[in-house]
Design an enzyme around this catalytic site. Structure first.
Site, PDB file in Angstrom:
ATOM      1  N   TRP A 148      61.615  34.296  42.762  1.00 44.62           N
ATOM      2  CA  TRP A 148      60.471  34.830  42.003  1.00 44.62           C
ATOM      3  C   TRP A 148      60.620  36.335  41.842  1.00 44.62           C
ATOM      4  O   TRP A 148      61.473  36.940  42.526  1.00 44.62           O
ATOM      5  CB  TRP A 148      59.168  34.508  42.765  1.00 44.62           C
ATOM      6  CG  TRP A 148      57.996  34.293  41.841  1.00 44.62           C
ATOM      7  CD1 TRP A 148      56.973  35.173  41.612  1.00 44.62           C
ATOM      8  CD2 TRP A 148      57.726  33.141  41.039  1.00 44.62           C
ATOM      9  NE1 TRP A 148      56.089  34.636  40.702  1.00 44.62           N
ATOM     10  CE2 TRP A 148      56.532  33.385  40.333  1.00 44.62           C
ATOM     11  CE3 TRP A 148      58.382  31.925  40.824  1.00 44.62           C
ATOM     12  CZ2 TRP A 148      55.985  32.467  39.442  1.00 44.62           C
ATOM     13  CZ3 TRP A 148      57.833  31.012  39.932  1.00 44.62           C
ATOM     14  CH2 TRP A 148      56.650  31.291  39.256  1.00 44.62           C
ATOM     15  N   ASP A 211      55.633  43.662  38.074  1.00 46.68           N
ATOM     16  CA  ASP A 211      54.322  43.886  37.463  1.00 46.68           C
ATOM     17  C   ASP A 211      53.417  42.663  37.597  1.00 46.68           C
ATOM     18  O   ASP A 211      53.831  41.622  38.108  1.00 46.68           O
ATOM     19  CB  ASP A 211      54.490  44.259  35.988  1.00 46.68           C
ATOM     20  CG  ASP A 211      54.959  43.089  35.127  1.00 46.68           C
ATOM     21  OD1 ASP A 211      55.747  42.254  35.615  1.00 46.68           O
ATOM     22  OD2 ASP A 211      54.544  43.007  33.957  1.00 46.68           O
ATOM     23  N   GLU A 214      54.713  39.475  36.526  1.00 44.42           N
ATOM     24  CA  GLU A 214      55.799  38.958  37.360  1.00 44.42           C
ATOM     25  C   GLU A 214      57.143  38.979  36.651  1.00 44.42           C
ATOM     26  O   GLU A 214      57.989  38.109  36.864  1.00 44.42           O
ATOM     27  CB  GLU A 214      55.489  37.515  37.813  1.00 44.42           C
ATOM     28  CG  GLU A 214      54.033  37.278  38.113  1.00 44.42           C
ATOM     29  CD  GLU A 214      53.753  35.958  38.815  1.00 44.42           C
ATOM     30  OE1 GLU A 214      53.618  34.950  38.113  1.00 44.42           O
ATOM     31  OE2 GLU A 214      53.683  35.951  40.050  1.00 44.42           O
ATOM     32  N   GLU A 215      57.339  39.952  35.788  1.00 40.77           N
ATOM     33  CA  GLU A 215      58.539  39.953  34.946  1.00 40.77           C
ATOM     34  C   GLU A 215      59.389  41.200  35.061  1.00 40.77           C
ATOM     35  O   GLU A 215      60.609  41.121  35.017  1.00 40.77           O
ATOM     36  CB  GLU A 215      58.120  39.791  33.471  1.00 40.77           C
ATOM     37  CG  GLU A 215      57.428  38.478  33.185  1.00 40.77           C
ATOM     38  CD  GLU A 215      56.922  38.395  31.762  1.00 40.77           C
ATOM     39  OE1 GLU A 215      56.846  37.292  31.222  1.00 40.77           O
ATOM     40  OE2 GLU A 215      56.598  39.450  31.173  1.00 40.77           O
ATOM     41  N   GLU A 407      45.049  28.870  30.360  1.00 44.01           N
ATOM     42  CA  GLU A 407      45.592  30.229  30.372  1.00 44.01           C
ATOM     43  C   GLU A 407      45.771  30.807  28.966  1.00 44.01           C
ATOM     44  O   GLU A 407      45.488  31.963  28.715  1.00 44.01           O
ATOM     45  CB  GLU A 407      46.955  30.202  31.088  1.00 44.01           C
ATOM     46  CG  GLU A 407      47.610  31.559  31.246  1.00 44.01           C
ATOM     47  CD  GLU A 407      48.980  31.433  31.918  1.00 44.01           C
ATOM     48  OE1 GLU A 407      49.905  30.871  31.295  1.00 44.01           O
ATOM     49  OE2 GLU A 407      49.107  31.872  33.077  1.00 44.01           O
TER      50      GLU A 407
HETATM   51  C1  NOJ Z   1      56.008  32.870  35.497  1.00 43.06           C
HETATM   52  C2  NOJ Z   1      55.106  34.043  35.495  1.00 43.06           C
HETATM   53  O1  NOJ Z   1      53.950  33.725  36.148  1.00 43.06           O
HETATM   54  C3  NOJ Z   1      54.858  34.516  34.088  1.00 43.06           C
HETATM   55  O2  NOJ Z   1      53.989  35.604  34.061  1.00 43.06           O
HETATM   56  C4  NOJ Z   1      56.165  34.902  33.514  1.00 43.06           C
HETATM   57  O3  NOJ Z   1      56.010  35.267  32.174  1.00 43.06           O
HETATM   58  C5  NOJ Z   1      57.181  33.794  33.658  1.00 43.06           C
HETATM   59  N1  NOJ Z   1      57.236  33.260  34.978  1.00 43.06           N
HETATM   60  C6  NOJ Z   1      58.540  34.301  33.245  1.00 43.06           C
HETATM   61  O4  NOJ Z   1      59.043  35.190  34.201  1.00 43.06           O
HETATM   62  C1  NOJ Z   2      51.191  34.172  35.320  1.00 43.08           C
HETATM   63  C2  NOJ Z   2      50.578  35.498  35.123  1.00 43.08           C
HETATM   64  O1  NOJ Z   2      51.460  36.314  34.398  1.00 43.08           O
HETATM   65  C3  NOJ Z   2      50.269  36.155  36.454  1.00 43.08           C
HETATM   66  O2  NOJ Z   2      49.590  37.365  36.231  1.00 43.08           O
HETATM   67  C4  NOJ Z   2      49.450  35.242  37.318  1.00 43.08           C
HETATM   68  O3  NOJ Z   2      49.302  35.824  38.572  1.00 43.08           O
HETATM   69  C5  NOJ Z   2      50.072  33.874  37.455  1.00 43.08           C
HETATM   70  N1  NOJ Z   2      50.416  33.327  36.170  1.00 43.08           N
HETATM   71  C6  NOJ Z   2      49.130  32.907  38.155  1.00 43.08           C
HETATM   72  O4  NOJ Z   2      47.953  32.769  37.437  1.00 43.08           O
END
Ligand code: NOJ
Ligand code: NOJ
Length: 454
Positions: A148, A211, A214-215, A407
């Protein structure tokens, strides 16, 4: 200075009229959908949101204190505890406890907070891959071990912000022993949840981290806003609990963070990330709703709704998204649905293009309500409320018929997509509706003052 002021005025006076007025009835729309007045829908949606939040805290099959991001277990699997989502949701739960109309309701929400405190302390003590920067825990309480984007350092900060607010409530009620035992004690190494988070934030904020999406690994405006807010609030709590050396240390770090925050202005807008080190590299613009979320979720004395840099960032985001998604160009009579950033690829199950999101569209509504709450004339305030309402209506237009919110909204069809019943969405409904209340109070106050003067 003169220029600054002029710009400020022009945004505040011109913007509400740049957008077309919502002459909704005449235009075509998806047959399935009915449009409701924003205030009516927001009120019923707020009630629904409380129930949905209840359902997602300590849901069946999870240990007490877990806040699942969503009940959905596959494509995508969100049946886990995200430290960030949970912190944002539990901040809303603190408010729900404060606003409860009966003792039973207050006790209910406070019991959820107790569970969250115990669970969070367990999280802090568990052996994760990256210390407190671990973004996710399993519903058993075990740390998530899959690959992750980590560390993510906004989580501990957001958790601290929520719990510090609750600590003050308990102190006001004379429960200092409880606070010292469970929430904040000056002992080092930290023995309590808030103290551990503040130590982590104050000693690690300089480190490159992923960030909120999560990217991208780097230094982020959103994360820095959250970190700074935790430290500023932490200093006030430390002082109240007679821990002045810690208070001074947290304040010093907060002021250093302030210097870093100012670097995010690129002359055009506040850019989401500086000094990218790893992770996704395709967000060329740097324009991201994360900045607006930072302003909303981690209030700052400078970076707030009155700040021209924030206003200009907001205007640019709205303009970009308005022409970007098919559902926005197809239903231009509604305010545009906003995504995270236009280069986004994440569609929930695939990576062939991003969609508008519910919580980012609601963030636009909430910021408009904050503009309204700070407007000095009735007409200006009312036009901002109308603008906020238009973003709420856009959300309602794409919501499921039963009011439930996933979402994302599919950019082509408009239907809800990706994780269903995202807990964070329901928190966003409540914060938007509370911001709307404040904006209406402001309008009342201006009217009252105008009357007194005449
Ligand atoms: C899952 C993350 O929660 C989401 O925010 C992100 O865009 C994708 N993985 C790709 O990294
Ligand atoms: C993806 C989002 O980008 C992230 O901000 C969030 O924490 C996770 N999903 C879980 O909702």
């Amino acid at each position: 200075m003169q220029k600054f002021k002029l710009f400020y005025l022009s945004i505040f006076t011109a913007l509400p009229f740049v957008f077309s007025s919502p002459a909704l009835a005449a235009k075509p729309r998806l047959e399935r959908h009915t449009l409701y007045a924003a205030d009516t829908w927001l009120a019923s949606e707020a009630e629904l949101s409380k129930r949905k939040i209840q359902e997602n805290i300590t849901a069946a099959g999870t240990v007490p204190g877990v806040v699942i991001a969503s009940p959905q277990r596959a494509n995508p699997d969100y049946f886990r505890h995200w430290v960030r989502d949970a912190g944002l949701v539990m901040k809303v739960v603190v408010k729900l406890a404060e606003r409860a109309s009966t003792m039973a309701e207050k006790n209910y929400w406070e019991a959820r907070l107790v569970d969250y405190v115990v669970f969070s302390r367990q999280n802090q003590l568990s052996r994760t891959l990256v210390g407190l920067g671990e973004p996710i825990f399993e519903v058993t309480g075990a740390p998530f071990l899959g690959p992750w984007g980590r560390p993510q350092n906004d989580g501990p900060a957001l958790r601290a912000v929520a719990l510090i607010e609750w600590a003050h409530t308990l102190l006001d009620r004379g429960q200092e022993t409880t606070v010292r035992e469970w929430l904040y004690d000056s002992t080092l190494p930290a023995q309590t949840v808030i103290k551990a988070d503040l130590e982590y934030v104050s000693n690690h904020w300089r480190e490159s981290n992923f960030d909120l999406w999560e990217e991208v690994k780097g230094d982020h405006f959103f994360t820095r806003m959250a970190q700074r807010k935790a430290l500023v609030d932490g200093a006030v709590l430390a002082d109240r609990l007679k821990d002045p050396a810690a208070a001074a240390w947290y304040r010093l770090q907060a002021s250093l963070l302030d210097q870093e925050l100012s670097k995010h202005w690129n002359g055009n807008f506040i850019t989401a990330t500086l000094n990218r080190t790893e992770g996704a590299d395709y967000k060329h613009s740097g324009l991201d709703v994360a900045v607006i979320l930072g302003v909303l979720r981690a209030p700052h004395n400078i970076y707030n709704a009155q700040n021209p840099q924030v206003q200009q960032t907001f205007v640019k985001l709205v303009q970009q998204f308005a022409k970007f998604y098919p559902i926005n160009t197809r239903f231009p009579e509604l305010a545009p649905a906003l995504g995270r950033y236009t280069e986004d690829l994440y569609g929930g199950t695939h990576f062939n293009g991003g969609n508008p999101w519910v919580l980012t569209t609601l963030a636009a509504a909430e910021l408009c309500y904050q503009f309204a709450a700070h407007s000095s004339s009735v007409s200006l305030a009312e036009s901002w409320v109308a603008r906020g309402d238009a973003f709420v209506q856009r959300t309602q237009f794409h919501a499921n018929a039963d009011g439930s919110l996933s979402e994302q909204m599919d950019r082509e069809s408009g239907y809800m997509t990706s994780a269903r019943d995202l807990t964070w969405n329901y928190a966003a409904i409540l914060t938007a509706s509370w911001a709307r209340e404040l904006s209406l109070q402001n309008i009342k106050l201006i009217k009252y003052n105008n009357k007194k003067r005449n």
